[in-house]
Enzyme design. Structure first.
Site, PDB file in Angstrom:
ATOM      1  N   GLU A   1       0.837  -1.204   0.000  1.00  0.00           N
ATOM      2  CA  GLU A   1       0.000   0.000   0.000  1.00  0.00           C
ATOM      3  C   GLU A   1       0.874   1.258   0.000  1.00  0.00           C
ATOM      4  OE1 GLU A   1      -2.545   0.682   3.466  1.00  0.00           O
ATOM      5  OE2 GLU A   1      -3.775   2.001   2.231  1.00  0.00           O
TER       6      GLU A   1
ATOM      7  N   GLU B   1       3.759  10.567  10.598  1.00  0.00           N
ATOM      8  CA  GLU B   1       4.543  10.296  11.824  1.00  0.00           C
ATOM      9  C   GLU B   1       4.908   8.808  11.900  1.00  0.00           C
ATOM     10  OE1 GLU B   1       1.667  12.002  11.828  1.00  0.00           O
ATOM     11  OE2 GLU B   1       2.445  14.007  12.245  1.00  0.00           O
TER      12      GLU B   1
HETATM   13  C1  LIG Z   1      -8.004   9.374   2.853  1.00  0.00           C
HETATM   14  C2  LIG Z   1      -7.987   8.250   3.836  1.00  0.00           C
HETATM   15  C3  LIG Z   1      -8.311   6.981   3.450  1.00  0.00           C
HETATM   16  C4  LIG Z   1      -8.327   5.941   4.381  1.00  0.00           C
HETATM   17  N1  LIG Z   1      -8.696   4.694   3.943  1.00  0.00           N
HETATM   18  C5  LIG Z   1      -8.763   3.685   4.832  1.00  0.00           C
HETATM   19  C6  LIG Z   1      -9.238   2.405   4.414  1.00  0.00           C
HETATM   20  O1  LIG Z   1      -9.593   2.194   3.245  1.00  0.00           O
HETATM   21  N2  LIG Z   1      -9.322   1.418   5.329  1.00  0.00           N
HETATM   22  C7  LIG Z   1      -8.953   1.587   6.624  1.00  0.00           C
HETATM   23  O2  LIG Z   1      -9.026   0.637   7.388  1.00  0.00           O
HETATM   24  N3  LIG Z   1      -8.498   2.800   7.066  1.00  0.00           N
HETATM   25  C8  LIG Z   1      -8.418   3.848   6.197  1.00  0.00           C
HETATM   26  N4  LIG Z   1      -8.001   5.086   6.618  1.00  0.00           N
HETATM   27  C9  LIG Z   1      -7.681   5.290   8.020  1.00  0.00           C
HETATM   28  C10 LIG Z   1      -6.179   5.484   8.270  1.00  0.00           C
HETATM   29  O3  LIG Z   1      -5.480   4.278   8.065  1.00  0.00           O
HETATM   30  C11 LIG Z   1      -6.037   6.021   9.695  1.00  0.00           C
HETATM   31  O4  LIG Z   1      -6.629   7.302   9.739  1.00  0.00           O
HETATM   32  C12 LIG Z   1      -4.587   6.126  10.116  1.00  0.00           C
HETATM   33  O5  LIG Z   1      -4.001   4.857  10.219  1.00  0.00           O
HETATM   34  C13 LIG Z   1      -4.458   6.857  11.471  1.00  0.00           C
HETATM   35  O6  LIG Z   1      -5.302   6.280  12.420  1.00  0.00           O
HETATM   36  P1  LIG Z   1      -6.281   7.193  13.284  1.00  0.00           P
HETATM   37  O7  LIG Z   1      -7.060   8.043  12.358  1.00  0.00           O
HETATM   38  O8  LIG Z   1      -7.024   6.299  14.219  1.00  0.00           O
HETATM   39  O9  LIG Z   1      -5.326   8.163  14.092  1.00  0.00           O
HETATM   40  P2  LIG Z   1      -4.507   7.807  15.402  1.00  0.00           P
HETATM   41  O10 LIG Z   1      -3.828   6.488  15.237  1.00  0.00           O
HETATM   42  O11 LIG Z   1      -5.386   7.983  16.586  1.00  0.00           O
HETATM   43  O12 LIG Z   1      -3.398   8.945  15.378  1.00  0.00           O
HETATM   44  C14 LIG Z   1      -3.696  10.297  15.764  1.00  0.00           C
HETATM   45  C15 LIG Z   1      -2.414  11.116  15.622  1.00  0.00           C
HETATM   46  O13 LIG Z   1      -1.387  10.572  16.500  1.00  0.00           O
HETATM   47  C16 LIG Z   1      -0.211  10.261  15.757  1.00  0.00           C
HETATM   48  N5  LIG Z   1       0.394   9.022  16.267  1.00  0.00           N
HETATM   49  C17 LIG Z   1      -0.246   7.867  16.571  1.00  0.00           C
HETATM   50  N6  LIG Z   1       0.632   6.950  17.009  1.00  0.00           N
HETATM   51  C18 LIG Z   1       1.864   7.527  16.967  1.00  0.00           C
HETATM   52  C19 LIG Z   1       3.173   7.091  17.289  1.00  0.00           C
HETATM   53  N7  LIG Z   1       3.418   5.856  17.730  1.00  0.00           N
HETATM   54  N8  LIG Z   1       4.182   7.970  17.125  1.00  0.00           N
HETATM   55  C20 LIG Z   1       3.974   9.244  16.667  1.00  0.00           C
HETATM   56  N9  LIG Z   1       2.734   9.730  16.353  1.00  0.00           N
HETATM   57  C21 LIG Z   1       1.705   8.869  16.495  1.00  0.00           C
HETATM   58  C22 LIG Z   1      -0.693  10.030  14.326  1.00  0.00           C
HETATM   59  O14 LIG Z   1       0.351  10.271  13.394  1.00  0.00           O
HETATM   60  C23 LIG Z   1      -1.825  11.070  14.204  1.00  0.00           C
HETATM   61  O15 LIG Z   1      -1.291  12.325  13.892  1.00  0.00           O
HETATM   62  C24 LIG Z   1      -7.995   6.161   5.725  1.00  0.00           C
HETATM   63  C25 LIG Z   1      -7.669   7.448   6.136  1.00  0.00           C
HETATM   64  C26 LIG Z   1      -7.676   8.501   5.219  1.00  0.00           C
HETATM   65  C27 LIG Z   1      -7.339   9.879   5.703  1.00  0.00           C
END
Ligand SMILES: Cc1cc2nc3c(=O)[nH]c(=O)nc-3n(C[C@H](O)[C@H](O)[C@H](O)COP(=O)(O)OP(=O)(O)OC[C@H]3O[C@@H](n4cnc5c(N)ncnc54)[C@H](O)[C@@H]3O)c2cc1C
Length: 405
Positions: A273, A387
């Site tokens: 991906e 990140e």
């Molecule tokens: C356009 C788009 C398409 C997507 N498509 C899919 C899809 O098809 N299927 C699917 O399952 N998901 C999908 N997603 C979801 C995407 O994979 C998640 O939004 C992403 O993995 C972040 O997870 P979260 O939103 O829960 O944020 P969180 O994990 O809660 O993170 C919040 C913030 O904390 C930071 N953070 C978290 N952990 C750490 C760390 N260990 N060190 C430093 N910083 C950290 C992150 O960088 C972020 O800024 C999509 C998202 C977008 C925006």
């Protein structure tokens, strides 16, 4: 994305053949028929979005079918799975040449670029036979059911639960003979409204801690117990969705990899991906930026010239990273991080060149740039946030100490 394309007469011959076919069959980049950014769909209403998304998916399916009929699709897959049995570099050459034309298969990216490595590395012969030929012909769309309200960057928190039907164990790879029913909530699922199948991550053992009790499945989307609710984005698009699973069926043959080993499958999927997002071409817009600067008479403005030169440099760097993505440690993360940065900077530069006319909606020049500008922040999150990519490159690519938990 894989090996570096070797520099040889054989490669030059294939490249010339692919390019000649594309020149005869594909729209030029920047022409009225250019659909290289078809996957960036925006709209004022849900009905309008669905109509546009449907049209974009249709155009993508037709293009994929033409590639297949001409022998360019699935070039490196085995023939029994709908491929041409070519070397890995052959698929690379086809992808590289396509990037120069006004075409894209991004609407089917999960099916074409992420599911095949998963099935080839972890799937059974039957699973490959069922899905790969249909994927190669553009007939099967997939989505990814990974993220949940409390599981994004850290997918060990996945709570969707697959309960065995009629007792556990007994079948192949530890699958219960009656299969499973799965219940839970997924979120941010791109393309769920049009997907035929989903790559699903679900817990199969509540007692096993973290990643140990998580498995991966191919879930049929068109069945009772799968409800898709679109979510609206800043651009007005309904690109992603919430998906509610309520006793949805999973047959024993839909387990991918071994029971409880879903993270091994996930690692393969995420690597492809990241490389796929990083290899995207819709933000490759140096030539369009230059054309726009000429058309608006801003091509003599030193600041605009700097922006265009930087866009050109970033695109060359992306090409070089793309060519070596299989060799660079954590190359997929490097490509994805560079691409999301490029998309953000290039769309911002375009709005700067357009000036106040960038605020005019529904204008054929400004609207596509507004769409890209509003799409760019999502690129920094989807497929793992910037990140997370930086941490991955630091820890697994460069061997730096792990971040404190
Ligand atoms: C356009 C788009 C398409 C997507 N498509 C899919 C899809 O098809 N299927 C699917 O399952 N998901 C999908 N997603 C979801 C995407 O994979 C998640 O939004 C992403 O993995 C972040 O997870 P979260 O939103 O829960 O944020 P969180 O994990 O809660 O993170 C919040 C913030 O904390 C930071 N953070 C978290 N952990 C750490 C760390 N260990 N060190 C430093 N910083 C950290 C992150 O960088 C972020 O800024 C999509 C998202 C977008 C925006």
């Amino acid at each position: 994305m894989g090996d570096v394309v070797p520099d040889s007469d054989e490669v030059a011959r294939l490249r010339a053949e692919v390019r000649a076919w594309l020149e005869a069959n594909a729209p030029a980049k920047g022409s009225a028929a250019d659909f290289s950014a078809a996957h960036i769909v925006s709209a004022a209403t849900r009905e309008e979005f669905e109509a546009r998304e449907h049209a974009a998916l249709d155009a993508t399916r037709r293009w994929q079918r033409r590639l297949f009929d001409a022998g360019w699709a699935a070039r490196s897959w085995a023939e029994e799975y709908g491929g041409r049995g070519g070397a890995p570099w052959e698929a690379e050459v086809v992808a590289e040449e396509q990037a120069g034309f006004g075409v894209s298969t991004k609407m089917l990216a999960i099916a074409l670029e992420m599911v095949p490595p998963v099935l080839i590395h972890h799937g059974t012969h039957e699973q490959r036979l069922t899905h790969l030929p249909r994927i190669a012909r553009g007939e099967e769309a997939w989505c990814q059911l990974l993220s949940e309200p409390d599981a994004g960057s850290d997918l060990t928190n996945v709570q969707a639960f697959a309960s065995p039907v009629g007792g556990s164990g007994g079948g192949a790879a530890g699958a219960p003979e009656g299969g499973w029913t799965v219940t839970g909530q997924k979120v941010w699922t791109s393309g769920a409204t049009s997907a035929d199948f989903a790559l699903l991550l679900a817990r199969t053992d509540r007692d096993a801690p973290g990643r140990a009790g998580v498995s991966c499945f191919a879930l049929r989307m068109d069945q009772p117990g799968v409800e898709v609710r679109p979510l609206r984005q800043i651009s007005g698009a309904y690109h992603f969705n919430e998906v509610f699973l309520d006793d949805a069926r999973l047959e024993p043959g839909q387990l991918i990899g071994s029971l409880g080993d879903g993270f091994a499958v996930l690692r393969t999927m995420l690597a492809s991906e990241r490389a796929a997002i990083g290899g995207g071409t819709s933000a490759r817009s140096f030539a369009q930026l230059r054309g726009m600067a000429e058309a608006t008479g801003r091509n003599h403005d030193p600041h605009v010239r700097q922006q265009i030169a930087r866009a050109y440099t970033r695109e060359r760097l992306l090409d070089l990273v793309g060519e070596r993505v299989g060799q660079i440690p954590m190359g997929g993360s490097v490509a994805k991080l560079s691409y999301s940065e490029h998309a953000r900077l290039t769309s911002s530069a375009a709005l700067e060149i357009l000036g106040p006319s960038a605020t005019v909606l529904d204008d054929p020049t400004s609207q596509p740039w507004l769409d890209r500008f509003l799409f760019a922040p999502g690129l920094r999150l989807g497929g793992g946030t910037d990140e997370i990519q930086r941490n991955t490159i630091a820890e697994r690519g460069l061997g730096l100490p792990r971040e404190p938990a």
